[in-house]
Design an enzyme around this catalytic site. Sequence first.
Site, PDB file in Angstrom:
ATOM      1  N   CYS A   1       6.204 -45.462  63.907  1.00  0.00           N
ATOM      2  CA  CYS A   1       5.412 -45.892  63.143  1.00  0.00           C
ATOM      3  C   CYS A   1       5.126 -44.710  61.955  1.00  0.00           C
ATOM      4  O   CYS A   1       4.879 -45.029  60.746  1.00  0.00           O
ATOM      5  CB  CYS A   1       4.051 -46.144  63.823  1.00  0.00           C
TER       6      CYS A   1
ATOM      7  N   ASP B   1      -0.358 -52.356  58.008  1.00  0.00           N
ATOM      8  CA  ASP B   1       0.354 -51.720  59.060  1.00  0.00           C
ATOM      9  C   ASP B   1       1.834 -52.025  58.798  1.00  0.00           C
ATOM     10  O   ASP B   1       2.172 -53.215  59.278  1.00  0.00           O
ATOM     11  CB  ASP B   1       0.084 -52.030  60.460  1.00  0.00           C
TER      12      ASP B   1
ATOM     13  N   HIS C   1      -0.684 -44.173  67.259  1.00  0.00           N
ATOM     14  CA  HIS C   1       0.071 -44.915  66.205  1.00  0.00           C
ATOM     15  C   HIS C   1      -0.412 -44.344  64.726  1.00  0.00           C
ATOM     16  O   HIS C   1      -1.401 -43.698  64.820  1.00  0.00           O
ATOM     17  CB  HIS C   1      -0.499 -46.333  66.401  1.00  0.00           C
TER      18      HIS C   1
END
Lengths: 676, 303
Positions: free
Chosen positions: A425, A484, A468
């Site tokens: 991520c 995202d 994250h």
Amino acid sequence: MARIYQIPSHARTWLTLGIVAASLPQLLRGPLWQAALLLLVLGWRALIERQRLASPGRLVRLALLVATVAATWRSFGRLHGPEAGTALITSLFALKYLELVSKRDAYVLIVLGYFVCATVLLFYRGPGAALYVSGCLLLLTASLAGINYSDTHARRRQHVRTAAVLLGQALPLAVVLFILVPRVAPMWSMPLGGGQARTGMSDTMSPGQVSSLTESSALAFRVEFQGPPPPPRERYWRGLTYSYFDGTTWSQARPRGWRDRDTLYRGRGAAPPWYQSLLAARGDAAGYRYRVIMEPSQRRWLYALAVPFTDLDGMGLARDWRLVADHAVDTALGYRVHSVPAARAGALTLEQAERDLMLSLPEGGNPRARALAEQWRRQYRDNSARVNAALGYFRQRPFHYTLQPPRLSGDTVDGFLFGTRRGFCEHYASAFTFLMRAAGVPARVVAGYQGGEMNAGEYLQVRQYDAHAWAEVWLSGQGWVRVDPTGAVAPERVELGLRGALQRAGDGADAALGGIGRLPLLFQLRQWVDYLDFNWQKWVLGYRQDQQRALWQRLLGGVSPWRVGLALMVSLAVFAAVLGAWVLLRRRDRPITPLQREFHRLRRALARRDLTAPAAASAAELAALVSRARPTAARAAGHWRCLFEQLAYRGEQPPARAELAALARRRRALLRALRR
Amino acid sequence: MQALDKALAQVGSVVLGKTEQLKLALACMLAGGHLLIEDLPGMGKTTLAHALARVFRLDYRRVQFTSDMLPADILGVSVFDPDSRAFSLREGPVFTQLLLADEINRATPKTQGALLEAMEERQVTLDGATRALPDPFFVVATQNPVTQAGTFVLPESQLDRFLMRISLGYPSPEVERALLAGGDLREAARALKPVIDPSGLIKLTAHVAKVRATDELLDYIQRLLEATRADDRLEAGLSPRAGLGLLRAARAWALLHDRNYVLPEDVQAVWSAVAEHRLQSRQGGSVAAMTQSLLQSVPVVRH
């Protein structure tokens, strides 16, 4: 020669066990010499008890004391503070065992042991720790019972039973004190810095930092929702925002020329305009109400869903919707949040200094990424179209989501976007934000946790492996919007959480999570333990001043000192009364028999007729009393006495109901005879 | 029981005016216990012992305890017999059915100990050989009040071996007058006719054990024992052995009154004789008064 106190052998076992048990947590945590010291003392003491060695003299004891203090100083660099203080107390506790000269010393030793038990709870605070300390208390109390038992043939087990009864009796008192004794700040918030490793997010992000967190299944925080929790794809727990990129590392920054109070509102003084506009945008929208119980992180940032509102007690709200605690979180911390996504609308203007920061990029480097972004900038007029272009890019090119990306060096963004295309991520968030800024879209990286598992349908567990990073972009008319990019590459990461994503990807990194996914039973067990721990945190450790006041309000109808004091006194009085009644009632080990009741019925009836028999009278004496006073009733008295003696002293079995009835008849006949 | 009444009458004819004490002494024998008589010299202790021996037709020996007495003087001694070239036991006075140990507190503790051990074990061990004492075996010991010079106080643990302690006391004026007129009663005691033979006594003793004591009664005894233990005027409470003794004595008393079950009155009758010599007061004061007051304070029927 003075008599040396000997601990009775039946108490010695418990005392030794109690000393070892109470010291053990410190021995496991502290330097090795402490364990050596305790072993030395235990061995020495055993030899003293067997009379192989004399008790250490004053000089030896002094030398041991000096050596212990010096060793503590050497190990900790000081003698005060929680760690050094606890270590010193534990060592002195061991030393005290060596100088048992009188019974008084044994009392001092055991009371010191209770204190050492209390220090254990400074460092360990789960239900397990509480259970362990209860065990230590049981052992110490058993030895306390033992040294007060002079009979040399006392049984060991009996002391433990005594101790268990004592502790059981103390429990209601402890509950009352727990509820009513005011939490005094310095006692209940002892700082325990330094010793504990910092876990969770750090204030900078460079490649590899978040993925290292995913190797830990430690708990980050728990969330208890009032009402239904948000769906998994909305569970973005924001913690930090990174606004400054130096080419390799993202870090937190303030717009140029701004100061702390421009970006953070702590609930004191006039609310800044940005806060007022957030409040206005919130209106009375529902949003999510929940309570977060955070594990100690030694960091100041708190986690919440976007746009969080709290009572701002001990924390502040930052302009970028972060919650920041006033002090690093060093004990479990609970806070209530009301998150209203709709309040985003309250931030629709971006000041120039802010815009400059959110568009800033390092001077040079990553030319290919800049070229790509430049191309989008020319191609699309609209910022949201540029965002979609970037997401489309991630989606269409062969990007791969993995926990073990190849190492990058030099122009890391270029290397990732056009070379390896394998990442986690933070790679996606970092590259995406870079592209957006290069394309002229204000953007920032947000770090926190995403997802979490519901346990027993009651609360959400968020673990370190849920860490994250994602991005937020500024779109005029919409304000800051969450994007995202990881979701574009691996939607299951967002929908299923990390474990699901890795299972689907067949990534070998499942092992990094302790393989828990493969053992359902173990997983279930862990959930149970966590459930227990959660409730412990919530009801016992989380019971702080605010809850206490709320409970007082509910139970006592007020929080004034005299009310609480009175409640305390009344509870203690009730407790004492119950205990007293129990002790008194217990003395009557067997209930009185019907025959005995019948006897005393007559005795009382005679007393009402001025024939008062002594309390210790027998049936014959009652009859003699009647015969002397009223010779006319002598026959009836003799009849009664005869039957009573027959039933009480002659019968093989306890009297039957008919026999008792016959006795009652004779009693009435006697009383009738008295009236004549 | 006629035989017992007759025995009582026989003994009563030589120990005048002391029916209550005689009944206690008889109950003590029926219960198979040893008797301690505490009195000044010349109160008829010896006569009583003698009379008891006669009515039950028991072998009787008397030992006058002195401070220079040795255990062998009581238990016996091994002697070498030159003819058979072997040791043989010459039995001491303890080998009899009724031993009158006169003025037991004149002997040294060592000698007292030897006798008391024989009383408890009902056997004697000499040179490794154990010899049983006759059955029945009773010791009637007499003791001068301990304030007298040249006496060794019997320790509590040994007093416990006596089931009862009684004292006869001075006779009433009428009885004394009769005594003065009547002549030597000790001679008369020697001339008493046996009423019950030893085997009959053994049967009676076995019978005592069968006298019924109900739960109600056992509770009463237990309350009495507990009261002695809870009383802080007393040094220590009664032992379980004392409790068993109390029950046995009460049973014998019941049998003496021709009942096959025990009443609280039986317990009360033997209470002082059984309990008093086993108790010691903590700060002086009369133990007799304390034991009596305990009896007044413990309820016969629990309430």
